[in-house]
Write an enzyme that holds these catalytic residues in place. Structure first.
Site, short mmCIF file in Angstrom:
data_model
loop_
_atom_site.label_atom_id
_atom_site.label_comp_id
_atom_site.label_asym_id
_atom_site.label_seq_id
_atom_site.Cartn_x
_atom_site.Cartn_y
_atom_site.Cartn_z
N ASP A 12 0.84 -1.16 -0.05
CA ASP A 12 0.08 0.06 0.15
C ASP A 12 0.75 1.34 -0.05
O ASP A 12 0.40 2.16 0.74
CB ASP A 12 -0.94 -0.09 1.04
CG ASP A 12 -1.80 -1.11 1.14
OD1 ASP A 12 -1.96 -1.97 0.29
OD2 ASP A 12 -2.91 -1.24 2.02
N LYS A 72 -6.49 -4.87 -3.22
CA LYS A 72 -7.29 -5.67 -2.15
C LYS A 72 -8.38 -4.54 -1.53
O LYS A 72 -7.92 -3.40 -1.35
CB LYS A 72 -6.18 -5.93 -1.03
CG LYS A 72 -5.55 -4.85 -0.34
CD LYS A 72 -4.18 -5.52 0.48
CE LYS A 72 -3.60 -4.50 1.17
NZ LYS A 72 -4.32 -3.54 1.91
N LYS A 94 -7.82 -4.66 4.72
CA LYS A 94 -6.38 -4.40 5.47
C LYS A 94 -5.47 -5.57 4.97
O LYS A 94 -4.53 -5.11 4.48
CB LYS A 94 -6.62 -4.13 6.62
CG LYS A 94 -7.66 -3.14 7.19
CD LYS A 94 -7.45 -1.62 6.48
CE LYS A 94 -8.46 -0.72 7.17
NZ LYS A 94 -8.51 0.45 6.34
N VAL A 129 3.20 0.41 4.09
CA VAL A 129 2.27 1.25 5.40
C VAL A 129 1.05 0.63 5.43
O VAL A 129 0.51 0.09 4.47
CB VAL A 129 2.33 2.59 4.90
CG1 VAL A 129 3.71 3.06 4.93
CG2 VAL A 129 1.62 2.93 3.47
N CYS A 144 -2.32 -2.41 7.61
CA CYS A 144 -2.11 -3.30 6.75
C CYS A 144 -1.06 -4.35 6.66
O CYS A 144 -1.07 -5.52 6.06
CB CYS A 144 -2.35 -2.69 5.21
SG CYS A 144 -4.05 -1.76 5.02
N GLN A 163 7.42 -13.67 21.58
CA GLN A 163 7.46 -15.07 22.02
C GLN A 163 7.89 -15.89 20.99
O GLN A 163 7.34 -17.12 20.46
CB GLN A 163 5.73 -15.52 22.16
CG GLN A 163 5.07 -14.61 23.07
CD GLN A 163 3.62 -14.81 23.33
OE1 GLN A 163 3.20 -16.23 23.69
NE2 GLN A 163 2.86 -13.91 22.93
C1 C5J Z 1 -3.28 0.63 5.51
C2 C5J Z 1 -5.26 2.03 6.48
N1 C5J Z 1 -2.57 0.54 4.17
N2 C5J Z 1 -4.10 2.28 7.56
N3 C5J Z 1 -4.42 1.20 5.48
O1 C5J Z 1 -2.64 0.53 6.44
O2 C5J Z 1 -6.21 2.30 6.60
#
Ligand code: C5J
Length: 223
Positions: free
Chosen positions: A26, A131, A134, A159, A164, A204
């Protein structure tokens, strides 16, 4: 089999470059540039811009060695039929998903804001997963494509770290993929979320995966 070792936490990450893909999640204008969806939710987008350069170094290295590269984009069809009304309602922003912003309709496929930043723009032949959610596995062909290409490990960038990126890492982990998240190649609007999200990944004994960084990943790819 050509196993490589990447220094990582909680311990070294072993992977075969032939069955590993670089996954860039993303890196869209909507999240990293002013005027997009991220800013519409009230966020300062500047911290996310710091990840572009290290992501580019990873992208160049992966391309240079012929490693599979996969990009994802979060977004919706222009009629928003694939967007839950609950998602549109959240945030209560002045402009919401599907509304017009300075870079086109927020989080809508085909709009300027939805597309990937020029520095990391996909090359022909690289997989781009569109997509609606997320996680990259939800309502996409991602798992099928990984399976068909024999991919077992993912080097994860993009990001946002706590949304995501880690949603996808958790989905991948449940499907048996090994993920290493590169801390300088993932970004959050919130420093505390970045720190805690990465702690959770490697907790863990690698509960969801490993955490490394671009320097250690590049060193491993060069061996
Ligand atoms: C992603 C969001 N890509 N933060 N989306 O993390 O809404």
């Amino acid at each position: 089999m050509n196993q490589q070792t990447m220094q990582a936490e909680p311990y070294e990450f072993t992977f075969d470059p032939k069955t590993t893909a670089l996954l860039i999640i993303d890196m869209q204008r909507d999240f990293v540039e002013p005027g997009g969806f991220g800013e519409a939710l009230g966020n300062d987008v500047t911290p996310l811009q710091a990840v572009i350069a290290p992501c580019k170094r990873m992208l160049d290295a992966a391309r240079g060695m012929g490693m599979m590269v996969i990009h994802t984009r979060e977004g919706h069809s222009s009629d928003l039929a694939d967007c839950p009304p609950t998602k549109i309602a959240r945030g209560r922003g002045e402009i919401r998903i599907g509304d017009a912003g300075p870079m086109g309709r927020l989080l809508v496929r085909g709009e300027r804001g939805h597309d990937i930043v020029p520095e990391l723009y996909p090359k022909p032949g690289e997989v781009v997963i569109d997509k609606p959610g997320k996680g990259a596995f939800c309502a996409t062909d991602f798992d099928l494509i990984l399976h068909n290409r024999g991919i077992k490990s993912l080097i994860v960038c993009g990001v946002t770290t706590e949304v995501c990126v880690t949603t996808t890492v958790r989905e991948a982990n449940d499907r048996g993929y090994e993920c290493v998240v590169l801390s300088d190649c993932v970004g959050s609007y919130f420093p505390e979320f970045q720190r805690v999200a990465l702690e959770m990944v490697k907790a863990q004994g690698a509960l969801f995966g490993w955490v490394s960084d671009s320097s250690r990943a590049l060193a491993a790819l060069r061996t």
